[in-house]
Design a protein around this motif. Sequence first.
Motif, short mmCIF file in Angstrom:
data_model
loop_
_atom_site.label_atom_id
_atom_site.label_comp_id
_atom_site.label_asym_id
_atom_site.label_seq_id
_atom_site.Cartn_x
_atom_site.Cartn_y
_atom_site.Cartn_z
N CYS A 1 7.50 12.30 -0.43
CA CYS A 1 6.50 12.36 0.64
C CYS A 1 5.42 11.28 0.46
O CYS A 1 4.67 10.99 1.38
N ILE A 2 5.35 10.70 -0.74
CA ILE A 2 4.44 9.56 -0.96
C ILE A 2 5.30 8.42 -1.47
O ILE A 2 6.13 8.63 -2.36
N PHE A 3 5.12 7.25 -0.94
CA PHE A 3 5.79 6.08 -1.51
C PHE A 3 5.00 4.81 -1.14
O PHE A 3 3.89 4.92 -0.59
N HIS A 4 5.54 3.66 -1.48
CA HIS A 4 4.80 2.41 -1.27
C HIS A 4 5.61 1.43 -0.43
O HIS A 4 6.83 1.38 -0.55
N GLN A 5 4.89 0.70 0.39
CA GLN A 5 5.54 -0.33 1.21
C GLN A 5 4.78 -1.65 1.10
O GLN A 5 3.60 -1.66 0.71
N VAL A 6 5.47 -2.73 1.46
CA VAL A 6 4.77 -4.00 1.66
C VAL A 6 5.13 -4.47 3.06
O VAL A 6 6.30 -4.53 3.44
N GLY B 1 0.80 -1.22 0.00
CA GLY B 1 0.00 0.00 0.00
C GLY B 1 0.83 1.26 0.00
O GLY B 1 2.05 1.24 0.12
N ARG B 2 0.10 2.40 -0.12
CA ARG B 2 0.75 3.70 -0.21
C ARG B 2 0.91 4.29 1.20
O ARG B 2 0.03 4.12 2.04
N VAL B 3 2.03 4.95 1.42
CA VAL B 3 2.26 5.60 2.71
C VAL B 3 2.72 7.04 2.50
O VAL B 3 3.14 7.41 1.40
N TYR B 4 2.62 7.84 3.56
CA TYR B 4 2.89 9.29 3.43
C TYR B 4 3.82 9.75 4.54
O TYR B 4 3.66 9.35 5.70
N ARG B 5 4.76 10.61 4.16
CA ARG B 5 5.61 11.21 5.20
C ARG B 5 5.86 12.67 4.88
O ARG B 5 6.00 13.02 3.71
N ASN B 6 5.91 13.44 5.94
CA ASN B 6 6.11 14.87 5.77
C ASN B 6 7.60 15.16 5.55
O ASN B 6 8.29 15.66 6.43
N GLU B 7 8.07 14.80 4.36
CA GLU B 7 9.50 14.90 4.07
C GLU B 7 9.75 15.74 2.84
O GLU B 7 8.91 15.81 1.94
N ALA B 8 10.93 16.34 2.78
CA ALA B 8 11.30 17.10 1.58
C ALA B 8 11.55 16.13 0.44
O ALA B 8 12.12 15.04 0.65
N ILE B 9 11.12 16.52 -0.76
CA ILE B 9 11.30 15.63 -1.92
C ILE B 9 12.71 15.82 -2.47
O ILE B 9 13.17 16.94 -2.67
N SER B 10 13.38 14.68 -2.68
CA SER B 10 14.72 14.73 -3.28
C SER B 10 14.86 13.50 -4.17
O SER B 10 13.91 12.75 -4.35
#
Length: 346
Positions: A209-214, A195-204
């Motif tokens: 700030c959005i990515f996926h995990q299992v 699924g998709r997860v969210y973090r309040n992080e600077a994009i580099s």
Amino acid sequence: MLSKIEEILREVKNFSASSKKDIESFRIKYLSKKGILSALFEEFKIIPPDQKRDFGKKLNELKNFIQLKIDTLHSELKKKPPSKIDLDLTLPGDSFNLGSRHPISIVRNEIISIFTRLGFTISEGPEIEDDAHVFSKLNFPPEHPARDMQDTVFIEKCIDSEGKIADILLRTHTSSVQVRVMEKQKPPIRTISPGRVYRNEAISSRSHCIFHQVEGLYIDENVSFSDLKQTLLYFSKEMFGEKTRIRLRPSFFPFTEPSAEMDISCKLCNGKGCTVCKYTGWLEILGCGMVDPNVLEYTGIDNQKFTGFAFGMGIERITMLKYQIKDIRLFFENDIRFLQQFKSAL
Ligand code: DAH
């Protein structure tokens, strides 16, 4: 001449066409320069003047009737589905572009396929979550830094089931689905949660700030750390090739005890050292450990009877390693030149 016109009229009325070609030869037969009507108009010239008016009228009517017949035949033909005779099978076909799956979907499907072969089920949970499922029931102490505004995207406050004020937030990891599954299901549990997860992080180039995990979870009687190790070794060989080796380094996560981080041998240099593995020969791909007895207790599972292991990995990270992609932002830009390079059966 009058009977001739009558006869032609009958012929025209009875005519039917099954193709454009039929209509065209019909038109040529009657209305072309050398056609029947032209001949009749020639004959018309030698008709006695007192009969000219009648014949002229009849002849013009016939001509209009034929033209109307042709128009009607054409519109009827358009309504009909094309007959086989009309198809030119020698024409080249229309080309069309086949879409390709997104690389994140390809790798997610591959991970799913590997774990379903081991008997894992797939489970899902909400992306908008509460503090309990993302933190508290995963044994995060109230002051843990991961709850900090820096990492978590908070949405609003609410009153939880115990009457306390609690946060509603975007999940920062798919470990929240573990909690939901454990609350609902009795062991044995063997499930993965992509699924998709969210973090309040600077994009580099390395984080977004959005990515996926299992997330993976296995709970039963007598589940041990060696089960975890074998499962992850099998996964790594299936994902990165038969020659892949793994190593587990001690680490810390609030929801597992003991905890570890897992590295795979660098595929590019075969462990010898290169720029990708920063000359260590190893690449970190996931976090894992034995489910903390507190987490079992918080979710209503008997921690005297059952043990379990859990692991979590980032799909972007795995995809970047597998396809040697240097910039995570490429996954979110929808640049067709990037996406078109990925073809898959899954
Ligand atoms: N939730 C962790 C993260 O987002 C990953 C993780 C680590 C999941 C260890 C686990 C685990 O299940 O056992 O970084």
